[in-house]
Design a protein around this motif. Structure first.
Motif, PDB file in Angstrom:
ATOM      1  N   GLU A 142       0.875  -1.314  -0.183  1.00 40.22           N
ATOM      2  CA  GLU A 142       0.016  -0.014  -0.073  1.00 40.22           C
ATOM      3  C   GLU A 142       0.695   1.143  -0.006  1.00 40.22           C
ATOM      4  O   GLU A 142       2.024   1.003   0.656  1.00 40.22           O
ATOM      5  CB  GLU A 142      -1.068  -0.002   1.360  1.00 40.22           C
ATOM      6  CG  GLU A 142      -1.885  -1.218   1.313  1.00 40.22           C
ATOM      7  CD  GLU A 142      -3.103  -0.940   0.363  1.00 40.22           C
ATOM      8  OE1 GLU A 142      -3.399   0.416   0.015  1.00 40.22           O
ATOM      9  OE2 GLU A 142      -3.947  -1.717  -0.283  1.00 40.22           O
ATOM     10  N   THR A 143       0.714   2.260  -0.747  1.00 40.59           N
ATOM     11  CA  THR A 143       1.069   3.543  -0.705  1.00 40.59           C
ATOM     12  C   THR A 143       0.071   4.868  -0.578  1.00 40.59           C
ATOM     13  O   THR A 143      -1.019   4.644  -1.030  1.00 40.59           O
ATOM     14  CB  THR A 143       1.820   3.633  -1.932  1.00 40.59           C
ATOM     15  OG1 THR A 143       0.962   3.644  -3.121  1.00 40.59           O
ATOM     16  CG2 THR A 143       3.036   2.720  -2.295  1.00 40.59           C
ATOM     17  N   ASN A 144       0.590   5.713   0.308  1.00 42.96           N
ATOM     18  CA  ASN A 144       0.005   6.913   0.398  1.00 42.96           C
ATOM     19  C   ASN A 144      -1.579   6.918   1.244  1.00 42.96           C
ATOM     20  O   ASN A 144      -2.555   7.393   0.794  1.00 42.96           O
ATOM     21  CB  ASN A 144      -0.245   7.833  -0.891  1.00 42.96           C
ATOM     22  CG  ASN A 144      -0.664   9.155  -0.741  1.00 42.96           C
ATOM     23  OD1 ASN A 144       0.210   9.784   0.079  1.00 42.96           O
ATOM     24  ND2 ASN A 144      -1.174   9.673  -1.725  1.00 42.96           N
ATOM     25  N   VAL A 145      -1.196   5.909   2.300  1.00 43.87           N
ATOM     26  CA  VAL A 145      -2.509   5.569   3.045  1.00 43.87           C
ATOM     27  C   VAL A 145      -2.516   6.712   4.174  1.00 43.87           C
ATOM     28  O   VAL A 145      -1.828   6.679   5.074  1.00 43.87           O
ATOM     29  CB  VAL A 145      -2.478   4.495   3.559  1.00 43.87           C
ATOM     30  CG1 VAL A 145      -3.927   4.245   4.439  1.00 43.87           C
ATOM     31  CG2 VAL A 145      -2.494   3.315   2.627  1.00 43.87           C
ATOM     32  N   THR A 146      -3.317   7.880   3.892  1.00 42.58           N
ATOM     33  CA  THR A 146      -3.354   8.920   4.795  1.00 42.58           C
ATOM     34  C   THR A 146      -4.712   9.318   5.604  1.00 42.58           C
ATOM     35  O   THR A 146      -4.493  10.278   6.323  1.00 42.58           O
ATOM     36  CB  THR A 146      -2.707  10.273   3.903  1.00 42.58           C
ATOM     37  OG1 THR A 146      -3.855  10.605   2.944  1.00 42.58           O
ATOM     38  CG2 THR A 146      -1.450  10.113   3.468  1.00 42.58           C
ATOM     39  N   ASP A 147      -5.646   8.447   5.019  1.00 43.78           N
ATOM     40  CA  ASP A 147      -6.924   9.022   5.602  1.00 43.78           C
ATOM     41  C   ASP A 147      -7.414   8.267   6.863  1.00 43.78           C
ATOM     42  O   ASP A 147      -8.458   7.619   7.008  1.00 43.78           O
ATOM     43  CB  ASP A 147      -8.126   8.848   4.463  1.00 43.78           C
ATOM     44  CG  ASP A 147      -8.110   7.579   3.869  1.00 43.78           C
ATOM     45  OD1 ASP A 147      -7.040   6.603   4.010  1.00 43.78           O
ATOM     46  OD2 ASP A 147      -9.150   7.033   3.254  1.00 43.78           O
ATOM     47  N   TRP A 148      -6.436   8.228   7.877  1.00 41.28           N
ATOM     48  CA  TRP A 148      -6.961   7.226   9.007  1.00 41.28           C
ATOM     49  C   TRP A 148      -7.888   8.093   9.848  1.00 41.28           C
ATOM     50  O   TRP A 148      -7.733   9.300   9.878  1.00 41.28           O
ATOM     51  CB  TRP A 148      -5.666   6.944   9.792  1.00 41.28           C
ATOM     52  CG  TRP A 148      -4.551   6.262   9.328  1.00 41.28           C
ATOM     53  CD1 TRP A 148      -3.463   6.350   8.297  1.00 41.28           C
ATOM     54  CD2 TRP A 148      -4.625   4.529   9.276  1.00 41.28           C
ATOM     55  NE1 TRP A 148      -2.965   5.516   7.896  1.00 41.28           N
ATOM     56  CE2 TRP A 148      -3.329   4.497   8.464  1.00 41.28           C
ATOM     57  CE3 TRP A 148      -5.328   3.818   9.991  1.00 41.28           C
ATOM     58  CZ2 TRP A 148      -3.039   3.128   8.480  1.00 41.28           C
ATOM     59  CZ3 TRP A 148      -4.587   2.298  10.047  1.00 41.28           C
ATOM     60  CH2 TRP A 148      -3.820   2.126   9.289  1.00 41.28           C
ATOM     61  N   GLN A 149      -8.673   7.404  10.471  1.00 37.76           N
ATOM     62  CA  GLN A 149      -9.858   8.000  11.294  1.00 37.76           C
ATOM     63  C   GLN A 149      -9.788   7.301  12.629  1.00 37.76           C
ATOM     64  O   GLN A 149      -9.523   6.172  12.696  1.00 37.76           O
ATOM     65  CB  GLN A 149     -11.320   7.811  10.669  1.00 37.76           C
ATOM     66  CG  GLN A 149     -11.229   8.711   9.482  1.00 37.76           C
ATOM     67  CD  GLN A 149     -12.715   8.599   8.670  1.00 37.76           C
ATOM     68  OE1 GLN A 149     -13.677   8.907   9.551  1.00 37.76           O
ATOM     69  NE2 GLN A 149     -12.663   8.511   7.708  1.00 37.76           N
ATOM     70  N   ALA A 150     -10.219   7.864  13.978  1.00 34.90           N
ATOM     71  CA  ALA A 150     -10.034   7.176  15.255  1.00 34.90           C
ATOM     72  C   ALA A 150     -11.437   6.265  15.082  1.00 34.90           C
ATOM     73  O   ALA A 150     -12.507   6.472  14.534  1.00 34.90           O
ATOM     74  CB  ALA A 150     -10.576   8.553  16.159  1.00 34.90           C
ATOM     75  N   HIS A 151     -10.851   4.981  15.896  1.00 40.24           N
ATOM     76  CA  HIS A 151     -11.732   3.956  15.871  1.00 40.24           C
ATOM     77  C   HIS A 151     -12.324   3.301  14.607  1.00 40.24           C
ATOM     78  O   HIS A 151     -13.594   2.613  14.594  1.00 40.24           O
ATOM     79  CB  HIS A 151     -12.989   4.495  16.650  1.00 40.24           C
ATOM     80  CG  HIS A 151     -12.731   5.386  17.700  1.00 40.24           C
ATOM     81  ND1 HIS A 151     -12.093   4.954  19.150  1.00 40.24           N
ATOM     82  CD2 HIS A 151     -13.071   6.493  18.320  1.00 40.24           C
ATOM     83  CE1 HIS A 151     -11.858   5.878  19.814  1.00 40.24           C
ATOM     84  NE2 HIS A 151     -12.597   6.885  19.357  1.00 40.24           N
ATOM     85  N   VAL A 152     -11.757   3.603  13.519  1.00 34.97           N
ATOM     86  CA  VAL A 152     -12.459   3.028  12.267  1.00 34.97           C
ATOM     87  C   VAL A 152     -11.262   2.064  11.539  1.00 34.97           C
ATOM     88  O   VAL A 152      -9.849   2.384  11.525  1.00 34.97           O
ATOM     89  CB  VAL A 152     -12.352   4.174  11.126  1.00 34.97           C
ATOM     90  CG1 VAL A 152     -13.075   3.619   9.769  1.00 34.97           C
ATOM     91  CG2 VAL A 152     -13.476   5.085  11.623  1.00 34.97           C
ATOM     92  N   GLU A 153     -11.368   1.003  11.307  1.00 36.28           N
ATOM     93  CA  GLU A 153     -10.752   0.071  10.771  1.00 36.28           C
ATOM     94  C   GLU A 153     -10.321   0.352   9.282  1.00 36.28           C
ATOM     95  O   GLU A 153     -11.243   0.746   8.659  1.00 36.28           O
ATOM     96  CB  GLU A 153     -11.358  -1.527  11.034  1.00 36.28           C
ATOM     97  CG  GLU A 153     -12.482  -1.681  10.148  1.00 36.28           C
ATOM     98  CD  GLU A 153     -12.680  -3.053  10.156  1.00 36.28           C
ATOM     99  OE1 GLU A 153     -11.958  -4.238  10.423  1.00 36.28           O
ATOM    100  OE2 GLU A 153     -14.086  -3.555   9.902  1.00 36.28           O
ATOM    101  N   LYS A 154      -9.325  -0.265   8.851  1.00 36.96           N
ATOM    102  CA  LYS A 154      -8.942  -0.549   7.547  1.00 36.96           C
ATOM    103  C   LYS A 154      -8.547  -1.698   7.188  1.00 36.96           C
ATOM    104  O   LYS A 154      -7.871  -2.493   7.848  1.00 36.96           O
ATOM    105  CB  LYS A 154      -7.701   0.409   7.079  1.00 36.96           C
ATOM    106  CG  LYS A 154      -7.852   2.007   7.284  1.00 36.96           C
ATOM    107  CD  LYS A 154      -6.650   2.753   6.628  1.00 36.96           C
ATOM    108  CE  LYS A 154      -6.850   4.327   6.430  1.00 36.96           C
ATOM    109  NZ  LYS A 154      -8.083   4.619   5.582  1.00 36.96           N
TER     110      LYS A 154
END
Length: 298
Positions: A142-154
């Motif tokens: 994976e590249t450029n994964v920037t949209d992390w959010q609290a309590h949300v899985e990827k």
């Protein structure tokens, strides 16, 4: 006792009975989505070696950020695992007791990501690898994964049908924090894609056979014998001196056979040794070309 009072008592009895029964043996219904959710194959870890398997990491930021914290089942973990490495930013692995197939994994950020100062600690560029006993095998990147959010899985899925014992998350870059990289939780799954049931094709009657076709003109042979020369796909060439009836029998076989079907050809006066008959076999899909040279025996 009045009739209306009897009805009220009966209704209350039924409601109480339903409540008692429902509290015992009747499980809550499970939606199709919940029942089909993949199962995490990693047990809830209480240490790097308990209860099953083994967790390791390239480094840890502090003792409270041990690698097993990434697999402890706490998806809102404020600690999780943290690496103190930079460029590359470190890896964390889980080793099963026996080989399993993994083709999907999920990641959660630490709960502290609700504070903007912690968002930069999450992985940005990373790979998911498997250990074959000698080398790490890349399964997914994976590249450029920037949209992390609290309590949300990827969730990340990929193709893999091979079993491995050890897998790792290898972080190449994070989202900007210079001190360390961290994650809250990780799970690994083996998902199975359902094969759709085949759809039956509509049946139809075969077309009628024409009855007014012209009568074919019979092939008149120009001799009673022929040399049958067969060239095989290997480059070898075979020649047989045969009667026309034998040649026609070979031609009929060739037109109707396929694949590895074989045909025996009598070698006649090519016999050598004390044999009453010698037969050579040719394989249909090994025949490249053949030639029939007819002649009249003198």
């Amino acid at each position: 006792m009045s009739k209306s009072f009897k009805i009220i008592v009966s209704t209350l009895t039924v409601l109480l009975l339903i409540g008692v029964l429902s509290s015992f043996a009747f499980p809550l219904s499970i939606s199709a989505e919940e029942s089909s959710a993949p199962k995490n194959l990693i047990p809830i870890m209480t240490s790097n070696d308990s209860p099953l398997g083994h967790t390791t990491a390239s480094s840890i930021w502090a003792s409270r950020h041990q690698p097993f914290n990434l697999f402890n089942g706490i998806k809102d973990d404020a600690y999780g695992w943290a690496s103190s490495q930079t460029k590359p930013f470190g890896w964390v692995s889980y080793e099963f007791d026996s080989p399993v197939v993994i083709n999907q994994f999920a990641l959660w950020p630490r709960s502290d990501i609700t504070q903007d100062a912690y968002k930069n600690e999450t992985p940005k560029d990373f790979t998911f690898d498997a250990w074959d006993g000698d080398n790490w095998i890349l399964l997914h990147s994976e590249t450029n994964v920037t949209d992390w959010q609290a309590h949300v899985e990827k969730v990340f899925s990929f193709s893999n049908e091979k079993s491995y014992t050890k897998y790792r998350l290898n972080i190449l870059n994070n989202n900007g924090l210079s001190g360390f990289t961290a994650l809250g939780e990780m799970e690994m799954y083996h998902t199975v894609t359902a094969t759709p049931e085949p759809t039956a094709l509509p049946t139809s009657s075969p077309p009628p056979i024409p009855t007014n076709l012209p009568t074919p003109t019979p092939d008149v042979s120009s001799g009673d014998r022929a040399l049958l020369t067969i060239e095989l796909s290997s480059g070898a060439e075979k020649e047989y001196d045969l009667s026309m009836s034998e040649v026609n029998a070979f031609l009929n076989w060739y037109d109707s056979a396929n694949g590895s079907s074989r045909y025996g050809i009598n070698k006649h006066n090519n016999n050598k040794g004390p044999f009453s008959n010698r037969t050579e076999y040719v394989i249909h899909d090994k025949i490249l070309t053949f030639e029939v040279s007819e002649y009249t025996a003198q």
